[in-house]
Enzyme design. Sequence first.
Site, PDB file in Angstrom:
ATOM      1  N   PRO A   2      -7.098  -1.789   2.944  1.00  0.00           N
ATOM      2  CA  PRO A   2      -5.685  -1.463   2.805  1.00  0.00           C
ATOM      3  C   PRO A   2      -4.866  -2.091   3.932  1.00  0.00           C
ATOM      4  O   PRO A   2      -5.193  -1.941   5.103  1.00  0.00           O
ATOM      5  CB  PRO A   2      -5.653   0.066   2.868  1.00  0.00           C
ATOM      6  CG  PRO A   2      -6.945   0.453   3.508  1.00  0.00           C
ATOM      7  CD  PRO A   2      -7.931  -0.596   3.158  1.00  0.00           C
ATOM      8  N   GLU A   3      -3.817  -2.843   3.564  1.00  0.00           N
ATOM      9  CA  GLU A   3      -2.940  -3.451   4.554  1.00  0.00           C
ATOM     10  C   GLU A   3      -1.628  -2.669   4.584  1.00  0.00           C
ATOM     11  O   GLU A   3      -1.495  -1.625   3.942  1.00  0.00           O
ATOM     12  CB  GLU A   3      -2.740  -4.929   4.216  1.00  0.00           C
ATOM     13  CG  GLU A   3      -4.058  -5.704   4.237  1.00  0.00           C
ATOM     14  CD  GLU A   3      -3.882  -7.198   4.050  1.00  0.00           C
ATOM     15  OE1 GLU A   3      -2.769  -7.713   4.265  1.00  0.00           O
ATOM     16  OE2 GLU A   3      -4.856  -7.863   3.666  1.00  0.00           O
TER      17      GLU A   3
END
Length: 276
Positions: A2-3
Amino acid sequence: MPELPEVETVRRGLVSLVLGKTIREVDVLWPRIIESPEVDQFRNDLVGETIESVGRRGKYLIFHFTHYDMVSHLRMEGKYEYFPEATPLDKHSHVRFIFTDGSELIYHDVRKFGRMSLMKKDSGLEYKGIQQLGPEPTEETFDVDEFERRLNKAHTMIKPLLLNQKIVAGLGNIYVDEVLWLAKIHPEQPANTLSREEIEVLHQAIIAVIAKAKEAGGTTIRTYLNALGEAGHFQQELNVYGQTGQPCPRCGTPIAKMKVAQRGTHYCPHCQQLKR
């Protein structure tokens, strides 16, 4: 992984699901997830606490409780899952927050790399990892002049530099590839060789790509879902990441893939030429 856009989507989901809920009990099934304080104190301190808001800085979530802040980093594959009533745990469920209304928030992490720290109220931004972050990639906080100064001092390649959270917060592998394609900059271009004009274009590309990804709910690669159990759909708009061999949307040249600083990197050999 997840960014920033994915973490922002998780934050929004949590706000819609658990805001105002009060904790009745906390179960910690994998103690290493808890950085501080000791696990028993972590569990005891949270009993009776109400979630007043959920914030974000870079890729960190900050839960604001009645008397504490809880900093949470999802790392590789961490995710929060909400259930309106008691639900069986699986082997990847590591922390369970049980609310007074019987609903539950479960932290799920296949890799077990995620971490949580409980801190005194209104001190979450003082967490060591957060203190080291660069600015958020927004028009309001991301100053192009300071960005230029940082790049001019760096002899390293632009891609690993952008992955360094001290330059600008929240950029990961997917979005750096997309940003560099949009700005027509080769991933291996030394940062200090970029002109002012190229830096301005890159600056705007960072802001634009992250903003667009936030609106799309992030990019779903493999199994990552947000706190609402939904997949982001920015992957439908990826120009280079994961597009090896496909025609560049801008010039038609097949997208190439190589390793840059040990990271799989996608780029257009025609649009993003390395300047000597």
